[in-house]
Design a protein around this motif. Structure first.
Motif, mmCIF file in Angstrom:
data_model
loop_
_atom_site.group_PDB
_atom_site.id
_atom_site.type_symbol
_atom_site.label_atom_id
_atom_site.label_comp_id
_atom_site.label_asym_id
_atom_site.label_seq_id
_atom_site.Cartn_x
_atom_site.Cartn_y
_atom_site.Cartn_z
ATOM 1 N N PRO A 85 32.601 13.688 -22.034
ATOM 2 C CA PRO A 85 31.344 13.880 -21.304
ATOM 3 C C PRO A 85 31.217 15.297 -20.732
ATOM 4 N N ALA A 86 29.969 15.753 -20.641
ATOM 5 C CA ALA A 86 29.685 17.005 -19.936
ATOM 6 C C ALA A 86 29.706 16.740 -18.437
ATOM 7 N N THR A 87 29.960 17.773 -17.672
ATOM 8 C CA THR A 87 29.931 17.651 -16.217
ATOM 9 C C THR A 87 28.520 17.937 -15.704
ATOM 10 N N ARG A 107 20.399 13.760 -18.916
ATOM 11 C CA ARG A 107 21.665 13.800 -18.176
ATOM 12 C C ARG A 107 22.552 12.613 -18.563
ATOM 13 N N GLN A 108 21.954 11.443 -18.729
ATOM 14 C CA GLN A 108 22.736 10.285 -19.131
ATOM 15 C C GLN A 108 23.347 10.494 -20.521
ATOM 16 N N LEU A 109 22.567 11.089 -21.428
ATOM 17 C CA LEU A 109 23.068 11.336 -22.779
ATOM 18 C C LEU A 109 24.286 12.246 -22.751
ATOM 19 N N TYR A 110 24.207 13.320 -21.967
ATOM 20 C CA TYR A 110 25.311 14.278 -21.959
ATOM 21 C C TYR A 110 26.453 13.877 -21.022
ATOM 22 N N LEU A 129 24.902 15.505 -32.758
ATOM 23 C CA LEU A 129 24.336 15.764 -31.442
ATOM 24 C C LEU A 129 24.997 17.038 -30.925
ATOM 25 N N LEU A 130 24.182 18.046 -30.616
ATOM 26 C CA LEU A 130 24.733 19.350 -30.250
ATOM 27 C C LEU A 130 25.411 19.321 -28.886
ATOM 28 N N PRO A 131 26.610 19.875 -28.765
ATOM 29 C CA PRO A 131 27.166 20.090 -27.432
ATOM 30 C C PRO A 131 26.295 21.083 -26.676
#
Length: 274
Positions: A85-87, A107-110, A129-131
């Motif tokens: 997950p991204a922060t 935000r939920q997706l990342y 799905l792009l980082p």
């Protein structure tokens, strides 16, 4: 197509930006026009009066759970790998870069996964799905292209479907890439829709996507559509003997190797070219 305008793409600093981003347009070839609403534009198109519908406030947690379940049951874990997950700090930094506040669903997706790195084993029918880092790089490449056109979004003529829902520009800094097909084509979020559209709608745009189309009214609606296609059995995961394909994870119907093309057909949209 106006050859003078197309030739703008082969001079100056734009060539480097396009090549780095994988965005350099193909040379003009015979192009098809399958519907009346999408016509070449020699001048800046007139934006219709009115305001676009507001963005939807969505909780996509249930949809992500459905996708998790399907991916776990059908995709090889050694090939289809999401990033951690991204922060919140990473998402905040991305928002500052693009100058937009992302919807809760983004935000939920990342916070689910910060995209993925393999451009041949992507979870969206082979598309990755792009980082956030790559999404930022692609967005920056497009803003540089716009700058090299002196901010003229319509330097290369375009079309739109449905008419009046999406900007028929070549590029728009308020289009946020979600995927990249490896040739500068994107599925992305549109935060500058025309009055017939909705803020945050999901569109097809990019290097060879002359006719921009709306795939879904929102990120949640798009992901729910993808989940429904997968759960209904509309997928292929293997190539036939002797079949040469770029990506093995593909649509079953229509039988195309390119998800952008298949998505257009499924949505009843026109061809990508004018």
């Amino acid at each position: 197509m106006d050859s003078r305008r197309r030739n703008l793409l082969i001079g100056g600093t734009i060539l480097g930006a396009l090549a780095i981003g994988g965005l350099l347009p193909r040379a003009c070839a015979t192009r098809r026009n399958t519907t009346e609403p999408t016509k070449p534009m020699s001048n800046v198109p007139k934006r219709p009066k009115g305001e676009a519908k507001p963005a939807l406030d969505e909780d996509i947690t249930p949809i992500l759970a459905r996708l998790d379940a399907w991916y776990a049951a059908h995709l090889a874990a050694d090939k289809y790998r999401f990033n951690p997950p991204a922060t919140d700090q990473q998402i905040d930094a991305f928002e500052r870069l693009v100058g937009l506040e992302m919807p809760r669903s983004y935000r939920q997706l990342y916070r689910w996964h910060d995209g993925e790195n393999n451009d041949r084993w992507g979870h969206i029918y082979g598309l990755p799905l792009l980082p956030l880092e790559r999404a930022a790089a692609d967005w920056t490449a497009w803003t540089r292209i716009s700058a090299d056109f002196d901010g003229d979004r319509y330097a290369i003529p375009g079309g739109a479907w449905p008419e009046g829902a999406v900007d028929p520009a070549y590029t728009n800094r308020s289009w946020i890439p979600l995927t990249n097909d490896g040739s500068g084509g994107h599925i992305g979020l549109d935060f500058d829709p025309w009055p017939g559209g909705r803020i945050g709608q999901v569109i097809l745009f990019g290097r060879d996507e002359d006719v921009k189309i709306v795939l879904a009214e929102s990120l949640g609606e798009f992901l729910e559509w993808i989940a429904g296609l997968l759960e209904s059995g509309n997928f292929r995961l293997t190539a036939a003997t002797g079949e040469n394909v770029l990506r093995q994870f593909r649509l079953k119907e229509p039988p195309t190797d390119d998800f952008h093309t298949g998505a257009r057909i499924l949505r009843g949209a026109p061809d990508q070219f004018l």
